[in-house]
Design an enzyme around this catalytic site. Structure first.
Site, PDB file in Angstrom:
ATOM      1  CB  SER A  23      -1.131   0.168   0.795  1.00  0.00           C
ATOM      2  OG  SER A  23      -1.568   1.402   1.451  1.00  0.00           O
ATOM      3  CD  GLN A  44      -3.753   0.835  -2.718  1.00  0.00           C
ATOM      4  OE1 GLN A  44      -2.688   0.629  -1.330  1.00  0.00           O
ATOM      5  NE2 GLN A  44      -4.599   0.531  -2.568  1.00  0.00           N
ATOM      6  CE1 TYR A  46      -6.714   5.015  -3.097  1.00  0.00           C
ATOM      7  CE2 TYR A  46      -4.604   4.488  -2.096  1.00  0.00           C
ATOM      8  CZ  TYR A  46      -6.153   4.209  -2.609  1.00  0.00           C
ATOM      9  OH  TYR A  46      -6.683   3.121  -2.040  1.00  0.00           O
ATOM     10  CB  THR A  72      -5.923   2.420  -5.810  1.00  0.00           C
ATOM     11  OG1 THR A  72      -5.356   0.970  -5.534  1.00  0.00           O
ATOM     12  CG2 THR A  72      -7.247   2.005  -5.483  1.00  0.00           C
ATOM     13  CE  LYS A 145      -7.200  -2.700  -4.813  1.00  0.00           C
ATOM     14  NZ  LYS A 145      -8.577  -1.879  -3.899  1.00  0.00           N
ATOM     15  CG  HIS A 169     -11.394   1.330  -1.751  1.00  0.00           C
ATOM     16  ND1 HIS A 169     -10.686   1.394  -2.605  1.00  0.00           N
ATOM     17  CD2 HIS A 169     -11.488   1.270  -0.585  1.00  0.00           C
ATOM     18  CE1 HIS A 169      -9.532   2.023  -1.741  1.00  0.00           C
ATOM     19  NE2 HIS A 169     -10.161   2.171  -0.637  1.00  0.00           N
ATOM     20  NE  ARG A 172     -11.992   1.424   3.741  1.00  0.00           N
ATOM     21  CZ  ARG A 172     -11.178  -0.132   3.181  1.00  0.00           C
ATOM     22  NH1 ARG A 172     -11.584  -1.025   3.107  1.00  0.00           N
ATOM     23  NH2 ARG A 172     -10.167   0.783   2.524  1.00  0.00           N
TER      24      ARG A 172
END
Length: 183
Positions: A23, A44, A46, A72, A145, A169, A172
């Site tokens: 992450s 991962q 963002y 993501t 993702k 996700h 959530r």
């Protein structure tokens, strides 16, 4: 010897001959996880409003031997996490962002510190062009993702993704999003 979470996860993945997705908000630095073992690691990512932050993280993962970037896309805005608001959730330190983004001034007066962090730093205008941008800054394969439809899977591949990861996700983000296994 105390082993931090993601380092232990990487070692477990290596011992099982499996892969690990690290992450972006890991409690351990990218380089620390990479140096811990020979697990196959994906990173991962963002997309941040400040693209230089995302680009720096990608370069660090690439130079640390990660094998793919997991972009993501199902979280351009944080869902209303009422428990986090009620509990005035405080975002933990993110060692990989030190020197890249200031996490100061994230008070919880109006609820979750995490919500303010996402609003202030993440790019909500994410589009398929971001896959193209990412391809322009790395030679690593890009997996998208957060895909829940065949149409989006096709669009991801058309935009240059090497593959997709079906994900809601963890349920959530949106009420009534279909379960990953159903999709």
């Amino acid at each position: 010897m105390l082993i931090s979470g993601e380092v232990a996860t990487a070692k477990a993945a290596a011992s099982c001959n499996s892969l690990m997705v690290l992450s972006f908000s890991s409690n351990c630095r990218i380089e620390e996880v990479a140096a811990s073992c020979d697990a196959i690691r994906f990173y991962q990512l963002y997309v941040f409003k400040k693209r230089a932050v995302s680009a720096t993280l990608v370069r660090r993962a690439e130079s640390s031997g990660f094998k793919a970037i997991v972009l993501t896309v199902d979280n351009p805005m944080l869902g209303r996490r009422e428990r986090d608001i009620r509990n005035k959730m405080v975002a933990p330190d993110k060692p990989n962002l030190e020197g890249l983004i200031s996490l100061e001034n994230l008070d919880t007066t109006d609820g979750s510190q995490l919500a303010k962090y996402v609003r202030d730093t993440m790019d909500p205008s994410l589009s398929w062009k971001d896959v193209e941008w990412l391809k322009s800054i790395t030679s690593l394969p890009i997996l998208v993702k957060g895909i829940l439809t065949a149409e989006d899977a096709r669009k991801a591949v058309e935009a240059g993704a090497a593959g997709v990861i079906v994900s809601n996700h963890g349920g959530r983000q949106l009420d009534y999003a279909p379960a990953t296994i159903s999709v």
